[in-house]
Design an enzyme around this catalytic site. Structure first.
Site, PDB file in Angstrom:
ATOM      1  N   HIS A 388       0.794  -1.279  -0.020  1.00  0.00           N
ATOM      2  CA  HIS A 388       0.028  -0.143   0.010  1.00  0.00           C
ATOM      3  C   HIS A 388       0.876   1.154   0.062  1.00  0.00           C
ATOM      4  O   HIS A 388       0.276   2.363  -0.020  1.00  0.00           O
ATOM      5  CB  HIS A 388      -0.942   0.032   1.414  1.00  0.00           C
ATOM      6  N   LYS A 579      -8.918  14.056   4.397  1.00  0.00           N
ATOM      7  CA  LYS A 579      -8.086  12.810   4.433  1.00  0.00           C
ATOM      8  C   LYS A 579      -7.283  13.057   5.359  1.00  0.00           C
ATOM      9  O   LYS A 579      -7.208  13.999   6.264  1.00  0.00           O
ATOM     10  CB  LYS A 579      -7.523  12.776   2.901  1.00  0.00           C
ATOM     11  N   ARG A 580      -6.434  11.781   5.795  1.00  0.00           N
ATOM     12  CA  ARG A 580      -5.414  11.819   7.005  1.00  0.00           C
ATOM     13  C   ARG A 580      -4.659  13.148   6.628  1.00  0.00           C
ATOM     14  O   ARG A 580      -4.397  13.537   5.332  1.00  0.00           O
ATOM     15  CB  ARG A 580      -4.823  10.783   7.230  1.00  0.00           C
ATOM     16  N   LYS A 585       0.268  14.492   1.616  1.00  0.00           N
ATOM     17  CA  LYS A 585      -0.803  14.977   1.030  1.00  0.00           C
ATOM     18  C   LYS A 585      -1.090  16.333   0.837  1.00  0.00           C
ATOM     19  O   LYS A 585      -1.923  16.848  -0.115  1.00  0.00           O
ATOM     20  CB  LYS A 585      -1.803  14.421   1.843  1.00  0.00           C
ATOM     21  N   THR A 687      -8.511   6.947  -2.500  1.00  0.00           N
ATOM     22  CA  THR A 687      -9.781   6.339  -2.959  1.00  0.00           C
ATOM     23  C   THR A 687     -10.750   7.497  -2.647  1.00  0.00           C
ATOM     24  O   THR A 687     -11.778   7.651  -3.153  1.00  0.00           O
ATOM     25  CB  THR A 687     -10.018   5.058  -1.953  1.00  0.00           C
ATOM     26  N   LYS A 691     -14.400   8.557  -4.951  1.00  0.00           N
ATOM     27  CA  LYS A 691     -16.042   8.857  -4.273  1.00  0.00           C
ATOM     28  C   LYS A 691     -16.114  10.263  -4.663  1.00  0.00           C
ATOM     29  O   LYS A 691     -17.186  10.475  -4.735  1.00  0.00           O
ATOM     30  CB  LYS A 691     -15.682   9.019  -2.556  1.00  0.00           C
TER      31      LYS A 691
HETATM   32  C1  LIG Z   1     -12.116   7.039   1.656  1.00  0.00           C
HETATM   33  C2  LIG Z   1     -11.843   7.517   3.133  1.00  0.00           C
HETATM   34  C3  LIG Z   1     -10.165   7.842   3.282  1.00  0.00           C
HETATM   35  C4  LIG Z   1      -9.485   7.687   2.090  1.00  0.00           C
HETATM   36  O1  LIG Z   1      -9.108   8.837   1.667  1.00  0.00           O
HETATM   37  P1  LIG Z   1      -7.764   9.526   0.669  1.00  0.00           P
HETATM   38  O2  LIG Z   1      -8.043  10.895   0.258  1.00  0.00           O
HETATM   39  O3  LIG Z   1      -7.725   8.508  -0.474  1.00  0.00           O
HETATM   40  O4  LIG Z   1      -6.618   9.439   1.432  1.00  0.00           O
HETATM   41  C5  LIG Z   1      -9.969   8.179   4.375  1.00  0.00           C
HETATM   42  N1  LIG Z   1     -10.699   8.382   5.411  1.00  0.00           N
HETATM   43  C6  LIG Z   1     -11.998   8.028   5.311  1.00  0.00           C
HETATM   44  C7  LIG Z   1     -13.138   8.166   6.302  1.00  0.00           C
HETATM   45  C8  LIG Z   1     -12.578   7.956   3.854  1.00  0.00           C
HETATM   46  O5  LIG Z   1     -14.012   7.553   3.535  1.00  0.00           O
END
Ligand SMILES: *Cc1c(COP(=O)(O)O)cnc(C)c1O
Length: 839
Positions: A388, A579-580, A585, A687, A691
């Site tokens: 990953h 995101k985190r 990032k 991911t 979304k």
């Molecule tokens: C989809 C999702 C992530 C992943 O987000 P990235 O932008 O790909 O890092 C992290 N936390 C939550 C709660 C999510 O739904």
């Protein structure tokens, strides 16, 4: 729903179990399917749950949620049992998905959708004068994961069940999930997440599946009468793994798969030993120690902290799950494991469960008494490993010393695996000592370590990355030696997200609009969305699309108002990055751009400026000081902007506390612009990006991870691309001079000056000095300054595009239309056909 034949899948289930000649089990092991009374309708079940619930009163929506969840679970039980029965009868290949994280979020709404019970449920609740949404809000998120990796596991479970695959998720039932994030004076404060406090209505404790896991002790060998050498693992401290099963319903297909979560408890034997020495309190203390193992999720995303308890968790999950698999096999097939790989695959979600490699060898050799070679044949035909990340700080390495005292038998097996494997390396590269050193599973040095990724690669028949660029960087960089040795092992499986939760459930208005033109099939075949391209010139449709977006923006604005006390105006562009929080990032780059927009307002440079609301959200690992400082900066800048009346018509900025799955269900439908701005080559896939795209947001992104494939699908005209690509980032290393980029950009010069002036931290001088230093450092691995000007120009393009709402809406439709490839159904079909070879 009193007529059970309404559930088509249950009819199929019964039909099949009658028509099938049983090729598997003796009747004693598999009792014939007793036809039973149809279970209560949802309505009757709910009435009964309420009637016998002593906590219930009509004001208490918490108790009503609980009763409703139990009633929905009841509706699943027959199909759950039938699914297990059929999988055994049909000799289906079984896949165990091992993951330390499953970021499930809430279950109720998604279960109702998959079971096609949402409308019926609303009708039932009308009689109680309560809204479904009110009860849904009562459910605690199952936050058993940090971010993308854990959420991927959850999306995969939904897709596996929907595609009819016999996949069991194996994980840990953490007492405390991901911490809750509060913001106090702009700083992140972590609070424990006691998500099980009111009980979990979805789980079923199944003690008949309990297994015992060993720790500590010593090993001893002996030779039996036939001359075979055996190893005994003695004087161990034992912990009981108790199974809790959670149902995973497929989308309207009658299948219910299982997520099995293990809880650690003290064994009776352990208690007894202490009791016999007469020390009651010691016995209870021991119980506590055993239960520590599954007490808390480690809140680190993309970094390891080398804590002993974490290794205990990894071994506990791996051992319990493998023992469960082998016990099931032996019950049906006896002690002959020759065919085991034909009917079993084990997918390792990152290296977290890679200790399953030596543990499976231990079980086969020490417990089931296979010889080493046949055991290794089995292991290396079952295991598959998903990588990953490329970030060096995330690569797991455990001190040999730690293994020696916690898992002495496992360490011996790792050494044996390594010795045999290094023979193969020596054969391939004769006389090349440095190859041996570089590729050894044991990293030598004053403190030798076990390289968990190498252990996983050596034992796996498949090693996959999670996006095209990521897999390419793995095989040409980090794992290039292994790729030379075993090119056939490597493959790419680009991540995906489930369109059930991330479109049909979270965006009902858009789902309905899409279905009104395309029918419903897109829910299980997302490629069908490409037909939306025909509607980009259809004025009525474009208008409706825009109305849905406005409606969703209003909902997001309400969330932001509640949680941040900031007013978002739905007439403005909603620009979102959630995101985190991590330096790679680059939330900081986003903040710098916000500061720049603020400066434009202050200097009256607002010609052609697009009013916008910027939202940032995400949790920082508690020990990650720089990430926490970035949160503080975001909050301080937001406070400054939101309290300045000059900015009000142009700019609002909020930091959303406690970003989690439920929050994302409101955020992604209400977003216009999705920021996916990581330094190229650092984000494995992403991911969140998918979304947003599915829900019609446009992406502002770098050539990183799955962004590249999203751009490929939607075309450059419908994507805001900026920044260095991965090779350029690599090239720039070693001679990066950020001050030159700063000097060359008037905008960035202004931003840095304002930041350094202490304008955003008047009460707390110097707190942001580490941030300024990081940006100006020639060794800044994230190269913010290099990409700032490119980002600013791309944002000008965004503003221009947004000002023509018909053009923007057409682009939005094209993004949803092009998102079909990022359904986790597509990803899982790839795992099924190319890795698991399952049906
Ligand atoms: C989809 C999702 C992530 C992943 O987000 P990235 O932008 O790909 O890092 C992290 N936390 C939550 C709660 C999510 O739904």
């Amino acid at each position: 729903m009193s007529d059970t034949s309404k559930t088509p899948a249950r009819r199929t289930a019964k039909g099949r179990s009658q028509g099938q000649q049983s090729t598997v089990a003796s009747p004693a092991k598999m009792p014939a399917h007793e036809p039973c009374e149809p279970c209560d309708s949802l309505k009757a079940a709910f009435a009964r749950q309420l009637r016998y619930d002593l906590c219930w009163d009509e004001q208490n929506s918490e108790a009503m949620f609980h009763a409703l969840a139990l009633s929905v679970k009841e509706q699943l039980l027959d199909n759950w049992r039938d699914t297990r029965r059929q999988d055994l009868q049909q000799h289906k290949k079984h896949v165990a998905y091992l993951s330390l994280e499953f970021l499930m979020g809430r279950t109720l709404g998604n279960a109702l959708l998959n079971l096609e019970l949402t409308d019926e449920c609303r009708t039932v609740l009308q009689e109680y004068a309560v809204r479904l949404e009110t009860l849904e809000q009562q459910e605690h998120d199952a936050g058993l994961g940090n971010g993308g990796l854990g959420r991927l596991a959850a999306c995969f479970l939904d897709s596996c069940a929907t595609l009819g695959l016999a996949v069991t998720g194996y994980g840990i039932r953490y007492e405390y999930g991901m911490f809750l994030q509060k913001i106090v004076d702009g700083y992140q404060v972590e609070q424990p997440d006691r998500w099980l406090r009111d009980g979990n209505p979805w789980e079923v404790r199944v003690p008949q599946h309990n297994v015992t896991v060993h720790f500590g002790g010593r090993t001893q060998s002996y030779v039996d009468l036939r001359g075979r050498c055996h190893i005994l693992w003695l004087d161990t401290q034992d912990v009981l793994a108790v199974a809790y099963d959670v149902p995973v319903p497929g989308y309207r297909n009658g299948r219910v798969n299982t997520l099995r979560l293990w809880k650690a408890e003290a064994t009776n034997e352990f208690d007894l030993a202490e009791f016999n020495q007469g020390d009651y309190t010691e016995a209870v203390a021991a119980k506590n120690q055993a239960e520590q193992i599954t007490m808390v999720l480690y809140p680190n995303d993309s970094s390891e902290n080398g804590k002993e308890l974490r290794l205990r968790q990894q071994y506990f999950l791996s051992s319990a799950s493998l023992q469960d698999l082998l016990r099931n096999w032996v019950q049906l097939h006896g002690m002959d494991f020759t065919e085991f790989p034909k009917f079993n695959a084990i997918q390792l979600n990152d290296t977290h469960p890679a200790i399953a490699v030596p543990e499976l060898m231990r079980l086969l050799v020490d417990v089931y008494e296979l010889e080493w070679e046949p055991a290794w044949q089995i292991v290396s035909r079952c295991l598959a490993y998903t990588n990953h990340t490329l970030l060096p700080e995330a690569l797991e390495r455990w001190p040999v010393r730690m293994f020696a005292h916690m898992l002495p038998r496992i360490l011996e097996i790792v050494y044996e695996i390594n010795a045999r494997y290094l023979d193969e390396v020596a054969h391939r590269w004769p006389g090349n000592v440095s190859k041996l050193r570089d590729m050894s599973i044991i990293e030598e040095g004053p403190e030798p370590h076990i390289r968990m990724a190498y252990l996983a690669i050596v034992a796996s028949f498949s090693v996959n990355g999670v996006a095209a660029l990521h897999t390419q960087l793995l095989t040409s960089g980090l794992f290039h030696n292994f790729h030379e040795l075993w090119p056939h092992k490597f493959n790419n499986r680009t991540n995906g997200v489930t369109p059930r939760r991330w479109l049909a459930y979270c965006n009902p208005a858009l789902a309905q609009l899409i279905s009104s033109r395309l029918g419903h099939d897109w829910v299980t075949d997302l490629s069908k969305l490409s037909a939306l391209n025909a509607y980009t010139q259809d004025h009525a449709f474009v208008e409706e699309w825009r109305r849905v977006k406005q409606h969703n923006k209003q909902k997001l604005a309400t969330l932001v108002a509640e949680r941040c006390r900031v007013e978002f105006d739905t007439g403005m562009l909603f620009d979102v990055q959630v995101k985190r929080i991590h330096e790679y990032k680059r939330q900081l780059l986003n903040i710098l751009h916000v500061i720049h927009l603020y400066q434009r307002v202050l200097t009256g440079d607002t010609h052609g400026m697009q009013p916008r609301c910027v939202l940032i959200g995400g949790k920082a690992a508690p020990g990650y000081a720089m990430a926490k400082l970035i949160i503080k900066l975001a909050n301080n800048v937001a406070h400054m902007i939101n309290s300045d009346h000059r900015a009000k018509p142009w700019l609002r900025f909020a930091f959303l506390p406690d970003y989690n799955v439920s929050a994302m269900e409101t955020i992604c439908p209400g977003t216009d612009l999705s920021e996916q701005i990581s330094t190229a080559g650092k984000e494995a896939s992403g991911t969140g990006n998918m979304k947003f795209m599915m829900n019609g947001a446009l992406t502002l992104g770098t050539l990183d991870g799955a962004n590249i494939e999203m751009l490929e699908e939607v075309g450059e005209d419908n994507f805001f691309l900026f920044g260095l690509n991965a090779p350029s980032v690599e090239e720039l290393k070693g001679h990066y001079r950020p001050w030159e980029y700063i000097a060359a950009s008037e905008a960035l010069t202004g931003v840095m000056a304002l930041l350094k002036s202490g304008h955003f931290n008047l009460q707390e001088p110097e707190i942001f000095a580490p941030i300024v230093a990081a940006i100006e450092s020639p060794t800044d691995p994230w190269m913010l300054a290099a990409d700032f000007e490119s980002l600013r120009l791309a944002q000008l393009e965004v503003a221009k595009a947004y000002q023509d709402w018909q053009r923007w809406t057409a682009m939005s439709i094209r993004n949803t239309a092009a998102s079909g490839r990022f359904s986790s159904d597509v990803t899982i079909a790839g795992y099924r056909d190319h890795i698991w070879k399952a049906r």
